[in-house]
Design a protein around this motif. Structure first.
Motif, PDB file in Angstrom:
ATOM      1  N   ALA A 220       0.822  -1.208   0.000  1.00 21.29           N
ATOM      2  CA  ALA A 220       0.000   0.000   0.000  1.00 21.29           C
ATOM      3  C   ALA A 220       0.856   1.259   0.000  1.00 21.29           C
ATOM      4  CB  ALA A 220      -0.929  -0.010   1.216  1.00 21.29           C
ATOM      5  N   ALA A 221       1.992   1.236   0.693  1.00 20.66           N
ATOM      6  CA  ALA A 221       2.837   2.428   0.780  1.00 20.66           C
ATOM      7  C   ALA A 221       3.668   2.649  -0.473  1.00 20.66           C
ATOM      8  CB  ALA A 221       3.753   2.324   2.003  1.00 20.66           C
ATOM      9  N   LEU A 222       4.180   1.555  -1.074  1.00 22.45           N
ATOM     10  CA  LEU A 222       5.116   1.696  -2.184  1.00 22.45           C
ATOM     11  C   LEU A 222       4.535   1.297  -3.529  1.00 22.45           C
ATOM     12  CD1 LEU A 222       8.291   0.238  -0.414  1.00 22.45           C
ATOM     13  CD2 LEU A 222       7.543   2.618  -0.536  1.00 22.45           C
ATOM     14  N   GLY A 223       3.393   0.623  -3.541  1.00 26.31           N
ATOM     15  CA  GLY A 223       2.771   0.241  -4.803  1.00 26.31           C
ATOM     16  C   GLY A 223       3.394  -1.018  -5.382  1.00 26.31           C
ATOM     17  N   GLY A 224       2.856  -1.441  -6.521  1.00 24.58           N
ATOM     18  CA  GLY A 224       3.334  -2.652  -7.173  1.00 24.58           C
ATOM     19  C   GLY A 224       4.159  -2.389  -8.409  1.00 24.58           C
ATOM     20  N   SER A 377      -0.978   9.139  -3.368  1.00 22.66           N
ATOM     21  CA  SER A 377       0.124  10.100  -3.457  1.00 22.66           C
ATOM     22  C   SER A 377       0.916   9.970  -4.755  1.00 22.66           C
ATOM     23  CB  SER A 377       1.082   9.910  -2.271  1.00 22.66           C
ATOM     24  OG  SER A 377       1.675   8.634  -2.321  1.00 22.66           O
ATOM     25  N   HIS A 378       0.736   8.842  -5.479  1.00 22.63           N
ATOM     26  CA  HIS A 378       1.477   8.580  -6.728  1.00 22.63           C
ATOM     27  C   HIS A 378       2.984   8.702  -6.507  1.00 22.63           C
ATOM     28  CE1 HIS A 378      -2.352   8.629  -8.844  1.00 22.63           C
ATOM     29  NE2 HIS A 378      -2.616   9.804  -8.276  1.00 22.63           N
ATOM     30  N   ILE A 379       3.438   8.200  -5.350  1.00 24.44           N
ATOM     31  CA  ILE A 379       4.854   8.271  -5.022  1.00 24.44           C
ATOM     32  C   ILE A 379       5.609   7.244  -5.859  1.00 24.44           C
ATOM     33  CG2 ILE A 379       4.856   6.590  -3.132  1.00 24.44           C
ATOM     34  CD1 ILE A 379       6.592   8.579  -1.559  1.00 24.44           C
ATOM     35  N   GLY A 380       6.831   7.574  -6.276  1.00 18.63           N
ATOM     36  CA  GLY A 380       7.636   6.689  -7.108  1.00 18.63           C
ATOM     37  C   GLY A 380       9.112   6.869  -6.832  1.00 18.63           C
ATOM     38  N   VAL A 381       9.939   6.272  -7.661  1.00 21.91           N
ATOM     39  CA  VAL A 381      11.387   6.328  -7.435  1.00 21.91           C
ATOM     40  C   VAL A 381      11.934   7.734  -7.641  1.00 21.91           C
ATOM     41  CG1 VAL A 381      11.796   3.904  -7.976  1.00 21.91           C
ATOM     42  CG2 VAL A 381      11.756   5.584  -9.826  1.00 21.91           C
ATOM     43  N   THR A 382      11.230   8.567  -8.380  1.00 21.46           N
ATOM     44  CA  THR A 382      11.708   9.931  -8.622  1.00 21.46           C
ATOM     45  C   THR A 382      11.134  10.943  -7.645  1.00 21.46           C
ATOM     46  OG1 THR A 382       9.937  10.275 -10.234  1.00 21.46           O
ATOM     47  CG2 THR A 382      12.063   9.488 -11.072  1.00 21.46           C
ATOM     48  N   THR A 383      10.098  10.553  -6.909  1.00 16.16           N
ATOM     49  CA  THR A 383       9.431  11.509  -6.022  1.00 16.16           C
ATOM     50  C   THR A 383       9.546  11.152  -4.545  1.00 16.16           C
ATOM     51  OG1 THR A 383       7.339  10.308  -6.290  1.00 16.16           O
ATOM     52  CG2 THR A 383       7.765  12.153  -7.790  1.00 16.16           C
ATOM     53  N   ILE A 384      10.054   9.982  -4.201  1.00 18.00           N
ATOM     54  CA  ILE A 384      10.141   9.622  -2.782  1.00 18.00           C
ATOM     55  C   ILE A 384      11.217  10.476  -2.115  1.00 18.00           C
ATOM     56  CG2 ILE A 384      11.743   7.718  -3.298  1.00 18.00           C
ATOM     57  CD1 ILE A 384      10.552   6.240  -0.884  1.00 18.00           C
ATOM     58  N   PRO A 385      10.915  11.109  -0.977  1.00 15.25           N
ATOM     59  CA  PRO A 385      11.911  11.970  -0.314  1.00 15.25           C
ATOM     60  C   PRO A 385      12.955  11.138   0.424  1.00 15.25           C
ATOM     61  CG  PRO A 385       9.862  11.967   0.922  1.00 15.25           C
ATOM     62  CD  PRO A 385       9.598  11.176  -0.322  1.00 15.25           C
ATOM     63  N   ASP A 386      14.094  11.773   0.694  1.00 16.52           N
ATOM     64  CA  ASP A 386      15.156  11.095   1.441  1.00 16.52           C
ATOM     65  C   ASP A 386      14.720  10.752   2.863  1.00 16.52           C
ATOM     66  OD1 ASP A 386      16.755  11.332  -0.782  1.00 16.52           O
ATOM     67  OD2 ASP A 386      17.746  13.179  -0.090  1.00 16.52           O
ATOM     68  N   GLU A 387      13.875  11.625   3.463  1.00 11.67           N
ATOM     69  CA  GLU A 387      13.393  11.337   4.816  1.00 11.67           C
ATOM     70  C   GLU A 387      12.556  10.059   4.834  1.00 11.67           C
ATOM     71  OE1 GLU A 387      13.062  14.144   3.250  1.00 11.67           O
ATOM     72  OE2 GLU A 387      14.346  15.566   4.364  1.00 11.67           O
ATOM     73  N   GLY A 388      11.792   9.840   3.772  1.00 10.26           N
ATOM     74  CA  GLY A 388      10.997   8.622   3.687  1.00 10.26           C
ATOM     75  C   GLY A 388      11.871   7.384   3.553  1.00 10.26           C
ATOM     76  N   ILE A 389      12.955   7.477   2.777  1.00 12.89           N
ATOM     77  CA  ILE A 389      13.884   6.346   2.650  1.00 12.89           C
ATOM     78  C   ILE A 389      14.533   6.041   3.992  1.00 12.89           C
ATOM     79  CG2 ILE A 389      16.015   5.580   1.555  1.00 12.89           C
ATOM     80  CD1 ILE A 389      15.243   7.178  -0.899  1.00 12.89           C
ATOM     81  N   ARG A 390      14.955   7.099   4.719  1.00 16.01           N
ATOM     82  CA  ARG A 390      15.569   6.877   6.029  1.00 16.01           C
ATOM     83  C   ARG A 390      14.573   6.273   7.015  1.00 16.01           C
ATOM     84  NH1 ARG A 390      18.366  11.808   4.917  1.00 16.01           N
ATOM     85  NH2 ARG A 390      16.736  13.012   5.981  1.00 16.01           N
ATOM     86  N   LEU A 391      13.328   6.725   6.981  1.00 16.27           N
ATOM     87  CA  LEU A 391      12.318   6.183   7.886  1.00 16.27           C
ATOM     88  C   LEU A 391      12.130   4.688   7.659  1.00 16.27           C
ATOM     89  CD1 LEU A 391       9.993   6.411   9.930  1.00 16.27           C
ATOM     90  CD2 LEU A 391       8.508   7.115   8.029  1.00 16.27           C
ATOM     91  N   LEU A 392      11.968   4.308   6.405  1.00 19.84           N
ATOM     92  CA  LEU A 392      11.760   2.889   6.102  1.00 19.84           C
ATOM     93  C   LEU A 392      13.014   2.065   6.402  1.00 19.84           C
ATOM     94  CD1 LEU A 392       9.769   3.140   2.736  1.00 19.84           C
ATOM     95  CD2 LEU A 392       8.889   2.917   5.065  1.00 19.84           C
TER      96      LEU A 392
END
Length: 730
Positions: A220-224, A377-392
């Motif tokens: 759900a968070a990252l999509g397929g 949110s239509h989040i993808g590899v080009t739009t995911i923030p660095d804070e989100g990567i660190r959180l995960l």
């Protein structure tokens, strides 16, 4: 066959001739209904020379020929003088040779194989026999302290005169039996195995259910699409590296070694376990540092299609550097869990992964709360923030840290003291390493097949996503496989985790019959649930995936993949059980060759699906290829195990059980599939339609299967039903 022996007649209870046991007086002939009229009218008795009374003849001869005067009269009866080499009639002596005649034995039995037993010997042996101990009694005393066996004390006192001093052997400490309810007889070995696996199955079930929630939140968070595949590649890399290096050896080779160290070492195997733990920590520490540095190369090795996309590669490398340190804590968890398993503490290994899932659920829940779902949110590899990567990344690492450290209180409760020990030489670790080398090659062959599937599935998924068919890539394949593998982890792994120490002991003692019985019982017990569930995936795959992963928009493609996995669960489960027998015999070479065959078939079949099928269906074909590979692998492994045990396998019983269960599952699957199709056509694939179709399909599947299986009188199902009824008090 035991022949009768009268040498103990007339002796006392302890073989004392001074205390004779008075014989029971027989009934008079005129009162015995069996013989009172048997010889009443015998016309040949007067002519029968054997019917003459020898006492009367002796008296007659004595009267006709009296002794000379001055000599005493001889007695009426006397035994003839014993010969010089006449054996003692009170003791049985073996025959002079295997071909000697046996005229005194009934039916001409062979004296070389006939054992004559007296009453005292039978009574003594019966009093000394101990009932068979329950190998799973430790599951009922999970909170008791482990105590190593100590030699029995030798009672003081002088030895008898003329007797040799016999060294006292340590008496084995009897295993306490499980406490049974008063008035309720315990069940057989099948019910005992089911009860023994209950604790592990419960922990695994909770772990897998929380894993479902975790997986649903990840999708759900990252999509397929590409972002989901990038995360899945980074998340799976630590597991692949761990299994490729020492994970396979820890899971399969060191359990028998730990059991043997507990049995033979004076300290109960504590020093051996600490040496093993120290060695694993050193190896995994070095491996973790190297993996962090080589993260870009590892991503390219797993998925070339992701590595050639700059944005996807950057995200995947960042996720990988957060995830690969989990290798260290993963290894700690496995070693400490195997130490507890060898001491009969199975609960910790099954329940601590729940903590990891809880931490990851909180992490991805927080990510969705901050950024929203991938669909909104239509989040993808080009739009995911660095804070989100660190959180995960930090949340994923923290989950494994908590899971590993949670094992320490269980070790302390088992009176196991953690010590860092570097004295590795000369303590059996070299033998285990030699055995583990084939296991490393085993997992290397297995992971080679996984690498092929990962490369092809990410490639096909990205191609299908560009064509307008999202949700058909590697993350969908891994998510469907997670659901498909859940029955295996809950049922088969729990059953064999309880059986593996007993298998190791039986194989070490050379008891082929016990190994055969345990393997047969493990297969048939797990098949009661595995077979109907595997067929149930054919009818319940789509509503199950649309319910769990529907928010990502990839529920239906995942449902098709789950259906393709489907029946392949049966050979996958059988393969797992059969390979445990080889590990019990410390044979790791045969599983390696078998896995090479499975991996080769899986890779070739997956490559054909990638080349022949359209991109949106290629990964579905790869899922079906997985089961096909294990069908071939089971045939090879079963034939090798049968040859290893000289054909001493319960093949007919096992095949008959699986055939009956499949026969009961087929009509249940047809009825369940019809109900699911009708409901989803009416209510749609949303939450209401999915949950209604899933509940109705499960009810129809269980009802039809239960009725058909009861008609076929499947004994393993009866054992399972009996256990459930006993738990419910009915």
């Amino acid at each position: 066959m035991n022949a009768p022996y009268d040498g103990d007649r007339g002796r006392g209870a302890n073989g004392d001739p001074t205390g004779p046991v008075p014989p029971t007086p027989p009934l008079p002939a005129d009162q015995d209904p069996y013989v009172q009229d048997a010889y009443r009218n015998d016309p040949f008795r007067a002519q029968d020379p054997t019917a003459q009374d020898p006492v009367t003849e002796a008296l007659y001869d004595r009267a006709a020929h009296p002794p000379p005067p001055g000599q005493p009269a001889p007695p009426h009866y006397q035994q003839p003088a014993a010969g010089r080499h006449t054996p003692d009639p009170q003791q049985w002596a073996p025959p002079p040779g295997p071909q000697a005649p046996a005229p005194h034995l009934p039916y001409c039995e062979d004296q070389a194989t006939t054992q004559l037993l007296g009453l005292d010997h039978l009574m003594t042996r019966a009093s000394n026999e101990r009932p068979e101990s329950d190998a799973f009694a430790h599951l009922y005393r999970d909170q008791q302290h482990y105590e190593p066996q100590q030699p029995a004390p030798v009672p003081p006192g002088p030895a008898a005169a003329g007797a040799e001093a016999v060294p006292q052997q340590p008496a084995p400490e009897p295993e306490p039996a499980p406490v049974a309810a008063a008035g309720k007889p315990s069940g057989g070995r099948a019910s005992g195995l089911l009860k023994s696996s209950a604790v592990m199955a419960a922990g695994t079930m909770v772990s897998r259910l929380t894993g479902f929630v975790r997986s649903a939140l990840i999708v759900a968070a990252l999509g397929g699409a590409v972002l989901g595949d990038s995360w899945q590649v980074a998340y799976q890399l630590p597991t692949m590296i761990f299994i490729l290096t020492i994970g396979g050896g820890l899971n399969s080779v060191f359990v028998p070694q730990l059991v043997r160290a507990m049995k033979e070492d004076d300290d109960g195997g504590e020093a051996y376990a600490n040496r093993l733990l120290t060695l694993v920590m050193v190896v995994l520490g070095v491996l973790t540092v190297l993996s962090v540095v080589a993260a870009p190369l590892l991503v390219k090795l797993v998925s070339f299609d992701i590595s050639r996309d700059p944005a996807a590669n950057e995200v995947a490398v960042a996720f990988t550097r957060y995830c690969v340190p989990t290798i260290f804590f993963m290894g700690l968890h496995v070693v400490m869990g195997q130490i507890l398993n060898a001491r009969g503490r199975f609960g910790a290994m099954m329940w601590t992964p729940v903590l990891n899932n809880i931490v990851m659920i909180a992490t991805f829940g927080l990510f969705i709360w901050v950024y929203g779902t991938a669909e909104t949110s239509h989040i993808g590899v080009t739009t995911i923030p660095d804070e989100g990567i660190r959180l995960l990344g930090i949340g994923t690492l923290l989950g494994l840290v908590v899971q590993a450290l949670a094992m320490i209180p269980y070790l302390r409760d088992a009176d196991f003291k953690l010590r860092i020990r570097f004295d590795w030489r000369g303590h059996g670790l070299g033998k285990a390493a030699k055995l583990a080398k084939w296991t490393v090659l085993f997992v290397l062959a297995n992971q080679a097949g996984v690498l092929v599937v990962t490369q092809l599935s990410t490639w096909a998924g990205n191609t299908a996503n560009d064509q307008g068919h999202p949700g058909t890539g590697f993350i969908s394949y891994a998510s469907a496989q997670l659901i498909w593998n859940m029955p295996q982890a809950i049922i088969t792994v729990s059953v064999m985790a309880a059986l593996l120490p007993r298998l190791a002991r039986s194989a070490h003692d050379g008891d082929t019959g016990a190994v055969r019985d345990d393997i047969s019982q493990g297969l048939r017990t797990s098949a009661v649930a595995i077979v109907p569930i595997s067929f149930g995936f054919l009818s319940l795959g789509i509503p199950l995936c649309t319910l769990v992963y529907g928010s990502s928009g990839a529920g239906i493609p995942m449902g098709y993949m789950l259906m393709a996995f489907g029946v392949g669960l049966i050979p996958f489960s059988v393969q797992y059980v059969v390979l445990r027998a080889f590990y019990a015999y410390e044979d790791t070479r045969t599983p390696f060759y078998n896995t090479v065959i499975v991996a080769a078939v899986n890779a070739v079949a997956s490559g054909l699906c990638f080349l022949v099928l359209p991109a949106r269906w290629a990964v579905v074909g790869m899922a079906a290829s997985y089961g096909l590979a294990y069908i071939i692998g089971v045939g090879v492994a079963w034939r090798r195990l049968s040859k290893r045990m000289d054909g001493d396998l319960d093949t007919a019983h096992v095949v008959r059980t699986y055939a009956r269960l499949a026969g009961a599952s087929i009509p249940a699957t047809i009825v369940s599939g019809a109900a699911v199709y009708g409901i989803m056509q009416t209510l749609g694939t949303g939450f209401l339609g999915s949950i209604t179709a899933l509940v109705a399909g499960i009810a129809a599947l269980l009802a039809v299967f239960y009725v058909a299986a009861r008609k076929m009188r499947i004994e393993e199902l009866n054992a399972l039903v009996g256990m459930v009824r006993s738990k419910l008090g009915r």
